[in-house]
Design an enzyme around this catalytic site. Sequence first.
Site, mmCIF file in Angstrom:
data_model
loop_
_atom_site.group_PDB
_atom_site.id
_atom_site.type_symbol
_atom_site.label_atom_id
_atom_site.label_comp_id
_atom_site.label_asym_id
_atom_site.label_seq_id
_atom_site.Cartn_x
_atom_site.Cartn_y
_atom_site.Cartn_z
ATOM 1 C CE1 TYR A 87 -3.211 -2.926 0.459
ATOM 2 C CE2 TYR A 87 -4.545 -1.254 1.527
ATOM 3 C CZ TYR A 87 -4.481 -2.697 1.058
ATOM 4 O OH TYR A 87 -5.487 -3.632 0.584
ATOM 5 C CE LYS A 136 0.455 -17.464 1.696
ATOM 6 N NZ LYS A 136 0.168 -18.764 1.884
ATOM 7 C CG ASP A 185 -2.589 -19.362 3.664
ATOM 8 O OD1 ASP A 185 -2.076 -19.307 4.775
ATOM 9 O OD2 ASP A 185 -2.397 -20.241 2.695
ATOM 10 C CG ASP A 205 -7.738 -3.469 3.237
ATOM 11 O OD1 ASP A 205 -8.815 -3.202 4.055
ATOM 12 O OD2 ASP A 205 -7.510 -2.931 2.095
#
Length: 398
Positions: free
Chosen positions: A143, A210, A264, A288
Amino acid sequence: MTFWRVDNPTHVVVPFIEGDGTGPDIWRATRPVLEAAVQRAYSGLKQIEWLEVLAGGKAYSQTGQWLPEQTIHALRHYSLALKGPLTTPVGKGIRSLNVQLRQVLDLYVCLRPVRYFDGVPSPMRHPELVDMVVFRENTEDVYSGIEWPAESAEARELTEWIEKKTGKKLTPGSGIGIKPISRPGTHRLVRRAIEYALRRNKPSVTLVHKGNIMKFTEGAFRNWGYELAQEEFPDETITEAELQKQPGEESPLGKVIIKDRIADMMFQQVLLRPAEYSVIATGNLNGDYLSDALAAQVGGLGMAPGANMGDDCAVFEATHGSAPQYAGLDMVNPGSLILSGALLLEHLGWQEAADLIYGAIQRTISEGLVTYDLARQMADAHEVSCSQFGRSLIERMG
Ligand code: NAD
């Protein structure tokens, strides 16, 4: 000014940004609720003075600027604000005003509490087990706005450079974005998450990342998170791994458990085992997605409050967008902005006033008085307008 401002003032100036689209609808419903809560909690001994500051469409039509310098100045000066949603015009070269505000004021934490109010329709079998607070890093990651379109000279140059340095070939004509995640950026976020857990007696902080795939960004976030806990909170925290080496010790007295989960898998965990998670610290993109998904577990964005916070300023805001198709219809749910206002009251140390709002929301929903978004999912609801919902809260306050 400290990050955790709880100075319990008697009089406070709160700049507000009405917002675009449905912003004025929810603001009109919210303001009287906050005023009534403060009045009832403190019988006139404490007061909010509202100061309108401009951003978005209203700012542009009055000043020719989307985010006037006076607005930034006021937010810096008063160090807090309540903000409605701002429309980001698509494809007109205007960067999101929300992102701009976060970057200009260095609001590095996006704090999103997710709690369930009994009676709100939910896809979960046990939504009451969802009680989490997301600390999303707000200034780094994909971002940060560093990206180049496919076929641009910069993208081509980078593609060549990457091939030369790594031997890896990118598909010609790829757009390229950069994902910076730093040790200081991670440290300051995780520090706040652990402080929050300690202040509120929360059992754990989970680092969501991740890192199995993106080792030097997401994986580093995880490592730096543990590092910070170890360096700055050695006596107040314990890692899940350490805890597992001590049989029988499920929750060591007063210690916050630091654990980590792959992003995930975390989406499954919050659906299947929500009671195991409390405070979550994560990067910008993961945060987000995760905070919107969590909001859906307890009733959707209409009930999801949020705050963007830095060392010198805190902006409390409705987490949904401006829903322009409902603008002016007095129809949407003002719950998100009202709950964000309650967070603002907590930030000031006005817990009693915030608790009056939480109680009133619970009573109003229990009676089935809800706006269309919740009413359409409930069998015996009595649908009320945006402003009626606000009035119903005031009638049921304490
Ligand atoms: P949105 O959140 O405005 O609306 C999506 C849908 O959510 C709406 O159609 C509506 O069904 C529902 N919804 C939203 N707010 C609601 C409320 N208070 N009560 C009940 N239902 C509600 O998202 P969008 O349509 O993707 O975005 C519209 C504009 O808002 C865009 O310009 C976007 O950039 C902007 N936006 C701003 C913010 C912000 O200011 N923080 C956040 C997200 C999007």
